[in-house]
Write a protein that holds these residues in place. Sequence first.
Motif, PDB file in Angstrom:
ATOM      1  N   VAL A 100      -0.523  -4.277  -3.178  1.00  0.00           N
ATOM      2  CA  VAL A 100      -1.574  -4.466  -2.173  1.00  0.00           C
ATOM      3  C   VAL A 100      -1.415  -5.888  -1.654  1.00  0.00           C
ATOM      4  O   VAL A 100      -1.297  -6.835  -2.436  1.00  0.00           O
ATOM      5  CB  VAL A 100      -2.972  -4.246  -2.783  1.00  0.00           C
ATOM      6  CG1 VAL A 100      -4.053  -4.524  -1.751  1.00  0.00           C
ATOM      7  CG2 VAL A 100      -3.095  -2.825  -3.328  1.00  0.00           C
ATOM      8  N   LEU A 101      -1.398  -6.040  -0.323  1.00  0.00           N
ATOM      9  CA  LEU A 101      -1.063  -7.334   0.269  1.00  0.00           C
ATOM     10  C   LEU A 101      -1.806  -7.542   1.582  1.00  0.00           C
ATOM     11  O   LEU A 101      -1.961  -6.607   2.369  1.00  0.00           O
ATOM     12  CB  LEU A 101       0.449  -7.381   0.538  1.00  0.00           C
ATOM     13  CG  LEU A 101       1.032  -8.650   1.135  1.00  0.00           C
ATOM     14  CD1 LEU A 101       1.019  -9.773   0.110  1.00  0.00           C
ATOM     15  CD2 LEU A 101       2.443  -8.396   1.615  1.00  0.00           C
ATOM     16  N   ASP A 102      -2.219  -8.763   1.828  1.00  0.00           N
ATOM     17  CA  ASP A 102      -2.711  -9.172   3.138  1.00  0.00           C
ATOM     18  C   ASP A 102      -1.474  -9.670   3.883  1.00  0.00           C
ATOM     19  O   ASP A 102      -0.851 -10.659   3.478  1.00  0.00           O
ATOM     20  CB  ASP A 102      -3.751 -10.284   2.986  1.00  0.00           C
ATOM     21  CG  ASP A 102      -4.343 -10.730   4.306  1.00  0.00           C
ATOM     22  OD1 ASP A 102      -3.803 -10.384   5.382  1.00  0.00           O
ATOM     23  OD2 ASP A 102      -5.367 -11.441   4.271  1.00  0.00           O
ATOM     24  N   ALA A 103      -1.100  -8.991   4.965  1.00  0.00           N
ATOM     25  CA  ALA A 103       0.138  -9.316   5.674  1.00  0.00           C
ATOM     26  C   ALA A 103       0.005 -10.508   6.608  1.00  0.00           C
ATOM     27  O   ALA A 103       0.998 -10.956   7.174  1.00  0.00           O
ATOM     28  CB  ALA A 103       0.601  -8.104   6.474  1.00  0.00           C
ATOM     29  N   ARG A 104      -1.197 -11.036   6.765  1.00  0.00           N
ATOM     30  CA  ARG A 104      -1.398 -12.121   7.739  1.00  0.00           C
ATOM     31  C   ARG A 104      -0.776 -13.453   7.343  1.00  0.00           C
ATOM     32  O   ARG A 104      -0.274 -14.160   8.217  1.00  0.00           O
ATOM     33  CB  ARG A 104      -2.888 -12.294   8.028  1.00  0.00           C
ATOM     34  CG  ARG A 104      -3.487 -11.069   8.721  1.00  0.00           C
ATOM     35  CD  ARG A 104      -4.972 -11.176   8.881  1.00  0.00           C
ATOM     36  NE  ARG A 104      -5.617 -11.172   7.553  1.00  0.00           N
ATOM     37  CZ  ARG A 104      -6.922 -11.238   7.377  1.00  0.00           C
ATOM     38  NH1 ARG A 104      -7.738 -11.321   8.406  1.00  0.00           N
ATOM     39  NH2 ARG A 104      -7.427 -11.225   6.154  1.00  0.00           N
TER      40      ARG A 104
ATOM     41  N   LEU B  25       3.824  10.867   7.525  1.00  0.00           N
ATOM     42  CA  LEU B  25       2.944   9.878   6.918  1.00  0.00           C
ATOM     43  C   LEU B  25       2.742   8.742   7.921  1.00  0.00           C
ATOM     44  O   LEU B  25       3.705   8.251   8.516  1.00  0.00           O
ATOM     45  CB  LEU B  25       3.579   9.351   5.635  1.00  0.00           C
ATOM     46  CG  LEU B  25       2.740   8.505   4.708  1.00  0.00           C
ATOM     47  CD1 LEU B  25       1.531   9.287   4.181  1.00  0.00           C
ATOM     48  CD2 LEU B  25       3.581   8.052   3.526  1.00  0.00           C
ATOM     49  N   HIS B  26       1.483   8.321   8.106  1.00  0.00           N
ATOM     50  CA  HIS B  26       1.179   7.205   8.997  1.00  0.00           C
ATOM     51  C   HIS B  26       1.567   5.922   8.278  1.00  0.00           C
ATOM     52  O   HIS B  26       0.809   5.403   7.456  1.00  0.00           O
ATOM     53  CB  HIS B  26      -0.314   7.215   9.357  1.00  0.00           C
ATOM     54  CG  HIS B  26      -0.707   6.118  10.274  1.00  0.00           C
ATOM     55  ND1 HIS B  26      -1.851   5.383  10.096  1.00  0.00           N
ATOM     56  CD2 HIS B  26      -0.116   5.609  11.376  1.00  0.00           C
ATOM     57  CE1 HIS B  26      -1.939   4.477  11.045  1.00  0.00           C
ATOM     58  NE2 HIS B  26      -0.904   4.589  11.829  1.00  0.00           N
ATOM     59  N   ALA B  27       2.759   5.440   8.559  1.00  0.00           N
ATOM     60  CA  ALA B  27       3.301   4.263   7.879  1.00  0.00           C
ATOM     61  C   ALA B  27       4.474   3.723   8.687  1.00  0.00           C
ATOM     62  O   ALA B  27       5.008   4.403   9.565  1.00  0.00           O
ATOM     63  CB  ALA B  27       3.766   4.624   6.473  1.00  0.00           C
ATOM     64  N   THR B  28       4.869   2.514   8.350  1.00  0.00           N
ATOM     65  CA  THR B  28       6.072   1.894   8.896  1.00  0.00           C
ATOM     66  C   THR B  28       7.007   1.656   7.718  1.00  0.00           C
ATOM     67  O   THR B  28       6.557   1.333   6.623  1.00  0.00           O
ATOM     68  CB  THR B  28       5.714   0.572   9.611  1.00  0.00           C
ATOM     69  OG1 THR B  28       4.937   0.892  10.763  1.00  0.00           O
ATOM     70  CG2 THR B  28       6.941  -0.210  10.030  1.00  0.00           C
ATOM     71  N   VAL B  29       8.293   1.824   7.938  1.00  0.00           N
ATOM     72  CA  VAL B  29       9.276   1.593   6.882  1.00  0.00           C
ATOM     73  C   VAL B  29      10.333   0.609   7.375  1.00  0.00           C
ATOM     74  O   VAL B  29      10.895   0.777   8.462  1.00  0.00           O
ATOM     75  CB  VAL B  29       9.949   2.910   6.417  1.00  0.00           C
ATOM     76  CG1 VAL B  29      11.071   2.624   5.426  1.00  0.00           C
ATOM     77  CG2 VAL B  29       8.919   3.848   5.803  1.00  0.00           C
TER      78      VAL B  29
ATOM     79  N   ASP C 174       3.787  -5.668  12.726  1.00  0.00           N
ATOM     80  CA  ASP C 174       3.987  -7.113  12.716  1.00  0.00           C
ATOM     81  C   ASP C 174       4.765  -7.548  11.472  1.00  0.00           C
ATOM     82  O   ASP C 174       5.712  -8.341  11.561  1.00  0.00           O
ATOM     83  CB  ASP C 174       2.641  -7.834  12.775  1.00  0.00           C
ATOM     84  CG  ASP C 174       2.813  -9.339  12.742  1.00  0.00           C
ATOM     85  OD1 ASP C 174       3.195  -9.907  13.790  1.00  0.00           O
ATOM     86  OD2 ASP C 174       2.606  -9.939  11.668  1.00  0.00           O
ATOM     87  N   LEU C 175       4.395  -7.019  10.315  1.00  0.00           N
ATOM     88  CA  LEU C 175       5.108  -7.360   9.091  1.00  0.00           C
ATOM     89  C   LEU C 175       6.550  -6.875   9.168  1.00  0.00           C
ATOM     90  O   LEU C 175       7.480  -7.594   8.791  1.00  0.00           O
ATOM     91  CB  LEU C 175       4.401  -6.774   7.864  1.00  0.00           C
ATOM     92  CG  LEU C 175       5.080  -7.055   6.527  1.00  0.00           C
ATOM     93  CD1 LEU C 175       5.236  -8.557   6.277  1.00  0.00           C
ATOM     94  CD2 LEU C 175       4.299  -6.391   5.396  1.00  0.00           C
ATOM     95  N   ALA C 176       6.759  -5.657   9.681  1.00  0.00           N
ATOM     96  CA  ALA C 176       8.128  -5.146   9.818  1.00  0.00           C
ATOM     97  C   ALA C 176       8.949  -6.048  10.736  1.00  0.00           C
ATOM     98  O   ALA C 176      10.119  -6.342  10.445  1.00  0.00           O
ATOM     99  CB  ALA C 176       8.106  -3.712  10.342  1.00  0.00           C
ATOM    100  N   LEU C 177       8.368  -6.512  11.826  1.00  0.00           N
ATOM    101  CA  LEU C 177       9.079  -7.437  12.725  1.00  0.00           C
ATOM    102  C   LEU C 177       9.478  -8.714  11.995  1.00  0.00           C
ATOM    103  O   LEU C 177      10.597  -9.216  12.159  1.00  0.00           O
ATOM    104  CB  LEU C 177       8.193  -7.801  13.917  1.00  0.00           C
ATOM    105  CG  LEU C 177       8.197  -6.857  15.098  1.00  0.00           C
ATOM    106  CD1 LEU C 177       7.120  -7.258  16.089  1.00  0.00           C
ATOM    107  CD2 LEU C 177       9.560  -6.819  15.761  1.00  0.00           C
ATOM    108  N   ARG C 178       8.562  -9.253  11.198  1.00  0.00           N
ATOM    109  CA  ARG C 178       8.867 -10.482  10.462  1.00  0.00           C
ATOM    110  C   ARG C 178       9.953 -10.238   9.410  1.00  0.00           C
ATOM    111  O   ARG C 178      10.801 -11.109   9.180  1.00  0.00           O
ATOM    112  CB  ARG C 178       7.608 -11.068   9.843  1.00  0.00           C
ATOM    113  CG  ARG C 178       6.680 -11.626  10.937  1.00  0.00           C
ATOM    114  CD  ARG C 178       5.529 -12.410  10.376  1.00  0.00           C
ATOM    115  NE  ARG C 178       4.500 -11.518   9.873  1.00  0.00           N
ATOM    116  CZ  ARG C 178       3.667 -11.827   8.878  1.00  0.00           C
ATOM    117  NH1 ARG C 178       3.749 -12.984   8.264  1.00  0.00           N
ATOM    118  NH2 ARG C 178       2.743 -10.979   8.500  1.00  0.00           N
ATOM    119  N   LEU C 179       9.946  -9.056   8.787  1.00  0.00           N
ATOM    120  CA  LEU C 179      11.004  -8.722   7.832  1.00  0.00           C
ATOM    121  C   LEU C 179      12.343  -8.582   8.556  1.00  0.00           C
ATOM    122  O   LEU C 179      13.384  -9.051   8.076  1.00  0.00           O
ATOM    123  CB  LEU C 179      10.666  -7.432   7.080  1.00  0.00           C
ATOM    124  CG  LEU C 179       9.518  -7.538   6.075  1.00  0.00           C
ATOM    125  CD1 LEU C 179       9.078  -6.155   5.617  1.00  0.00           C
ATOM    126  CD2 LEU C 179       9.924  -8.405   4.886  1.00  0.00           C
TER     127      LEU C 179
END
Length: 155
Positions: A124-128, A8-12, A36-41
């Motif tokens: 559903v989220l805008d990660a910016r 699956l094209h995704a990041t976990v 980017d969101l994964a890095l911030r998490l």
Amino acid sequence: MTPPRQPLHATVAAVRIDDAWRGVLIQGPSGAGKSDLALRLMQVGWRLVGDDWVDVFACAGALYAAAPATIAGRMEVRGLGVVSRPFLPSTRIALSLHLTHEPVERMPEAAQDVIDGVAVPRLVLDARPASAPLVVAAAINRAMRAAGRRGDSAL
């Protein structure tokens, strides 16, 4: 016997909740901000499971994700390239996150994705925005509480 896995094209990314790791499946088109969101998490204690591609599989009524061996512990950081990061080999998925750059409903109805036959809460989220990691943390905690109220051992 190993359950069949589907790429699956995704990041976990996963976080430790009540002595167990639980993951968020971050999906979206290229450039949506998954890594980017994964890095911030990860900056606030989450752990990388897989970046860009993961293998998902159902087992005992729960959904799991693992990084393919060829990219385990690696992540693409825009502007820097591929870097090595500490990672978990796999995690149980507690939340399906869909990234968008479109306006997001303020008070959406509860929704879910069914992946490999397993229902998973969807957000559903805008990660910016800077608050995105906090929203993800609140959503995964809500999903865990809801699963506990239902007596759902899958989460």
